[in-house]
Design a protein around this motif. Structure first.
Motif, PDB file in Angstrom:
ATOM      1  N   ALA A 166     -68.786 -56.268  31.519  1.00  8.63           N
ATOM      2  CA  ALA A 166     -69.146 -57.659  31.768  1.00  8.63           C
ATOM      3  C   ALA A 166     -68.311 -58.258  32.892  1.00  8.63           C
ATOM      4  O   ALA A 166     -68.743 -59.176  33.590  1.00  8.63           O
ATOM      5  N   VAL A 167     -67.112 -57.728  33.067  1.00  2.46           N
ATOM      6  CA  VAL A 167     -66.252 -58.211  34.151  1.00  2.46           C
ATOM      7  C   VAL A 167     -66.651 -57.581  35.476  1.00  2.46           C
ATOM      8  O   VAL A 167     -66.619 -58.203  36.536  1.00  2.46           O
ATOM      9  N   VAL A 168     -67.084 -56.331  35.440  1.00  2.00           N
ATOM     10  CA  VAL A 168     -67.416 -55.599  36.666  1.00  2.00           C
ATOM     11  C   VAL A 168     -68.791 -55.979  37.195  1.00  2.00           C
ATOM     12  O   VAL A 168     -69.006 -56.089  38.403  1.00  2.00           O
ATOM     13  N   ALA A 169     -69.759 -56.194  36.283  1.00  2.00           N
ATOM     14  CA  ALA A 169     -71.161 -56.347  36.666  1.00  2.00           C
ATOM     15  C   ALA A 169     -71.428 -57.495  37.642  1.00  2.00           C
ATOM     16  O   ALA A 169     -72.151 -57.312  38.621  1.00  2.00           O
ATOM     17  N   PRO A 170     -70.905 -58.716  37.429  1.00  2.00           N
ATOM     18  CA  PRO A 170     -71.243 -59.804  38.360  1.00  2.00           C
ATOM     19  C   PRO A 170     -70.834 -59.508  39.799  1.00  2.00           C
ATOM     20  O   PRO A 170     -71.602 -59.747  40.742  1.00  2.00           O
ATOM     21  N   GLY A 171     -69.617 -58.997  40.003  1.00  2.00           N
ATOM     22  CA  GLY A 171     -69.170 -58.716  41.367  1.00  2.00           C
ATOM     23  C   GLY A 171     -70.002 -57.631  42.032  1.00  2.00           C
ATOM     24  O   GLY A 171     -70.340 -57.732  43.228  1.00  2.00           O
ATOM     25  N   ILE A 172     -70.368 -56.589  41.280  1.00  2.38           N
ATOM     26  CA  ILE A 172     -71.180 -55.517  41.856  1.00  2.38           C
ATOM     27  C   ILE A 172     -72.588 -56.022  42.159  1.00  2.38           C
ATOM     28  O   ILE A 172     -73.188 -55.681  43.186  1.00  2.38           O
ATOM     29  N   ALA A 173     -73.146 -56.838  41.264  1.00  3.04           N
ATOM     30  CA  ALA A 173     -74.485 -57.389  41.502  1.00  3.04           C
ATOM     31  C   ALA A 173     -74.500 -58.262  42.751  1.00  3.04           C
ATOM     32  O   ALA A 173     -75.438 -58.204  43.561  1.00  3.04           O
ATOM     33  N   GLU A 174     -73.473 -59.078  42.924  1.00  2.00           N
ATOM     34  CA  GLU A 174     -73.391 -59.917  44.125  1.00  2.00           C
ATOM     35  C   GLU A 174     -73.267 -59.066  45.376  1.00  2.00           C
ATOM     36  O   GLU A 174     -73.850 -59.390  46.419  1.00  2.00           O
ATOM     37  N   ALA A 175     -72.534 -57.960  45.277  1.00  2.00           N
ATOM     38  CA  ALA A 175     -72.381 -57.090  46.432  1.00  2.00           C
ATOM     39  C   ALA A 175     -73.685 -56.382  46.770  1.00  2.00           C
ATOM     40  O   ALA A 175     -74.064 -56.260  47.944  1.00  2.00           O
ATOM     41  N   LEU A 176     -74.413 -55.923  45.741  1.00  2.00           N
ATOM     42  CA  LEU A 176     -75.674 -55.219  45.978  1.00  2.00           C
ATOM     43  C   LEU A 176     -76.749 -56.146  46.545  1.00  2.00           C
ATOM     44  O   LEU A 176     -77.692 -55.689  47.196  1.00  2.00           O
ATOM     45  N   LEU A 177     -76.609 -57.435  46.292  1.00  2.00           N
ATOM     46  CA  LEU A 177     -77.556 -58.393  46.871  1.00  2.00           C
ATOM     47  C   LEU A 177     -77.524 -58.336  48.396  1.00  2.00           C
ATOM     48  O   LEU A 177     -78.553 -58.539  49.055  1.00  2.00           O
ATOM     49  N   ALA A 178     -76.376 -58.047  48.980  1.00  2.00           N
ATOM     50  CA  ALA A 178     -76.275 -57.944  50.436  1.00  2.00           C
ATOM     51  C   ALA A 178     -77.117 -56.780  50.958  1.00  2.00           C
ATOM     52  O   ALA A 178     -77.799 -56.893  51.984  1.00  2.00           O
ATOM     53  N   THR A 179     -77.083 -55.647  50.235  1.00  2.00           N
ATOM     54  CA  THR A 179     -77.919 -54.514  50.633  1.00  2.00           C
ATOM     55  C   THR A 179     -79.397 -54.871  50.538  1.00  2.00           C
ATOM     56  O   THR A 179     -80.203 -54.517  51.405  1.00  2.00           O
ATOM     57  N   ALA A 180     -79.772 -55.562  49.463  1.00  2.00           N
ATOM     58  CA  ALA A 180     -81.174 -55.969  49.295  1.00  2.00           C
ATOM     59  C   ALA A 180     -81.611 -56.891  50.440  1.00  2.00           C
ATOM     60  O   ALA A 180     -82.712 -56.733  50.997  1.00  2.00           O
ATOM     61  N   LEU A 181     -80.762 -57.830  50.810  1.00  2.00           N
ATOM     62  CA  LEU A 181     -81.099 -58.726  51.919  1.00  2.00           C
ATOM     63  C   LEU A 181     -81.187 -57.963  53.238  1.00  2.00           C
ATOM     64  O   LEU A 181     -82.002 -58.292  54.102  1.00  2.00           O
ATOM     65  N   GLY A 182     -80.343 -56.940  53.398  1.00  2.00           N
ATOM     66  CA  GLY A 182     -80.421 -56.120  54.602  1.00  2.00           C
ATOM     67  C   GLY A 182     -81.764 -55.420  54.723  1.00  2.00           C
ATOM     68  O   GLY A 182     -82.364 -55.357  55.802  1.00  2.00           O
ATOM     69  N   LEU A 183     -82.267 -54.899  53.606  1.00  2.00           N
ATOM     70  CA  LEU A 183     -83.580 -54.246  53.615  1.00  2.00           C
ATOM     71  C   LEU A 183     -84.700 -55.262  53.818  1.00  2.00           C
ATOM     72  O   LEU A 183     -85.685 -54.975  54.509  1.00  2.00           O
ATOM     73  N   VAL A 184     -84.543 -56.445  53.215  1.00  2.00           N
ATOM     74  CA  VAL A 184     -85.549 -57.494  53.392  1.00  2.00           C
ATOM     75  C   VAL A 184     -85.643 -57.914  54.858  1.00  2.00           C
ATOM     76  O   VAL A 184     -86.730 -58.241  55.366  1.00  2.00           O
ATOM     77  N   ALA A 185     -84.518 -57.899  55.561  1.00  2.00           N
ATOM     78  CA  ALA A 185     -84.533 -58.253  56.980  1.00  2.00           C
ATOM     79  C   ALA A 185     -85.003 -57.104  57.855  1.00  2.00           C
ATOM     80  O   ALA A 185     -85.701 -57.308  58.851  1.00  2.00           O
ATOM     81  N   ALA A 186     -84.657 -55.870  57.489  1.00  2.00           N
ATOM     82  CA  ALA A 186     -84.927 -54.720  58.359  1.00  2.00           C
ATOM     83  C   ALA A 186     -86.372 -54.247  58.284  1.00  2.00           C
ATOM     84  O   ALA A 186     -86.998 -53.959  59.313  1.00  2.00           O
ATOM     85  N   ILE A 187     -86.927 -54.144  57.081  1.00  2.00           N
ATOM     86  CA  ILE A 187     -88.267 -53.570  56.926  1.00  2.00           C
ATOM     87  C   ILE A 187     -89.329 -54.395  57.658  1.00  2.00           C
ATOM     88  O   ILE A 187     -90.122 -53.844  58.439  1.00  2.00           O
ATOM     89  N   PRO A 188     -89.399 -55.723  57.469  1.00  2.00           N
ATOM     90  CA  PRO A 188     -90.385 -56.485  58.244  1.00  2.00           C
ATOM     91  C   PRO A 188     -90.144 -56.409  59.749  1.00  2.00           C
ATOM     92  O   PRO A 188     -91.103 -56.402  60.528  1.00  2.00           O
ATOM     93  N   ALA A 189     -88.875 -56.345  60.159  1.00  2.00           N
ATOM     94  CA  ALA A 189     -88.587 -56.271  61.597  1.00  2.00           C
ATOM     95  C   ALA A 189     -89.165 -55.004  62.217  1.00  2.00           C
ATOM     96  O   ALA A 189     -89.756 -55.038  63.299  1.00  2.00           O
ATOM     97  N   VAL A 190     -89.031 -53.880  61.519  1.00  2.00           N
ATOM     98  CA  VAL A 190     -89.563 -52.616  62.035  1.00  2.00           C
ATOM     99  C   VAL A 190     -91.091 -52.641  62.062  1.00  2.00           C
ATOM    100  O   VAL A 190     -91.732 -52.239  63.051  1.00  2.00           O
ATOM    101  N   VAL A 191     -91.693 -53.127  60.979  1.00  2.00           N
ATOM    102  CA  VAL A 191     -93.159 -53.183  60.913  1.00  2.00           C
ATOM    103  C   VAL A 191     -93.716 -54.119  61.984  1.00  2.00           C
ATOM    104  O   VAL A 191     -94.688 -53.793  62.688  1.00  2.00           O
TER     105      VAL A 191
END
Length: 245
Positions: A166-191
């Motif tokens: 429970a202590v680890v999960a919030p920080g990791i989830a917030e960090a993984l959100l950055a990767t998700a946003l990177g894909l959200v920005a990259a995939i439409p740009a390539v298409v």
């Protein structure tokens, strides 16, 4: 018994709970995504207008019988078609002191039109390089935010000496959100980049067709001049023979 307070894992809550570095990465990716869609809308409207204009110019050049008539039809229209016609006319005017050099004149006109065609191709691709940059770098920017966020989360765990998930999960989830946003920005740009590249290639093909039509008008005008010169010479020879008799 102590009740566990539910933790909100909405994207906005995770953004607010992220560290300053990860938050800056997310903002950068959000701006990149907004820029991608702005370029898509602007370039789509621009290319649609250019395709319609090139189609009308192609019809006008198809119907024109001489280069002068085509120039009259495109006069006042600031487009690549008018630029091609003016370039051909200018080269003909500058080459008037070189009689009997039709092939050399055609070659010089072709070289000039090719330069204009290449410049128009570069102008059509203007702005799409940003999409290529976003598509290539956004995933790595998001990955940087993820690595930094996970590193910060594990540092906090070590400092608090807590090993609960429970202590680890919030920080990791917030960090993984950055990767998700990177894909959200990259995939439409390539298409979108590939889509605009195809649309630009179609416009460049239309410009190449206009170049061919202009050269056809130039060749037709030169053929008329040569035929007129030959007929005039025949008339002069006939008149000389009659006078000699």
């Amino acid at each position: 018994m102590t009740e566990l307070v539910p933790v909100s894992f909405s994207p906005w809550e995770m953004f607010l709970g992220a560290g300053p570095v990860v938050r800056c990465v997310m903002l950068l990716l959000a701006v990149a995504s907004l820029l991608t869609w702005t370029i898509f809308i602007a370039k789509s409207v621009e290319l649609l207008r250019i395709k319609n204009r090139l189609g009308k110019a192609e019809t006008a050049l198809e119907d024109a019988s001489t280069l002068e008539l085509a120039e009259e039809w495109t006069r006042g229209n600031i487009s690549i078609a008018h630029a091609l016609i003016m370039a051909a006319g200018t080269e003909r005017t500058r080459s008037q002191d070189i009689p009997g050099d039709n092939e050399g004149l055609k070659e010089r006109i072709v070289l000039h039109l090719e330069r204009l065609e290449t410049a128009e191709g570069r102008r059509l691709m203007r702005g799409t390089g940003v999409l290529a940059t976003i598509g290539a770098t956004a995933p790595f920017i998001g990955l940087f935010g993820t690595v930094w966020g996970i590193m910060t989360a594990f540092t906090g765990i070590a400092a608090s000496k807590a090993t609960s998930l429970a202590v680890v999960a919030p920080g990791i989830a917030e960090a993984l959100l950055a990767t998700a946003l990177g894909l959200v920005a990259a995939i439409p740009a390539v298409v979108i980049y590939n889509h605009l590249a195809r649309q630009t290639a179609a416009c460049r093909a239309q410009v190449a067709d206009l170049t061919a039509l202009v050269m056809r008008l130039v060749s037709r005008d030169l053929g008329r001049m040569q035929a007129h010169g030959a007929s005039t010479q025949v008339v002069r020879l006939g008149s000389s023979r009659v006078a000699g008799e």
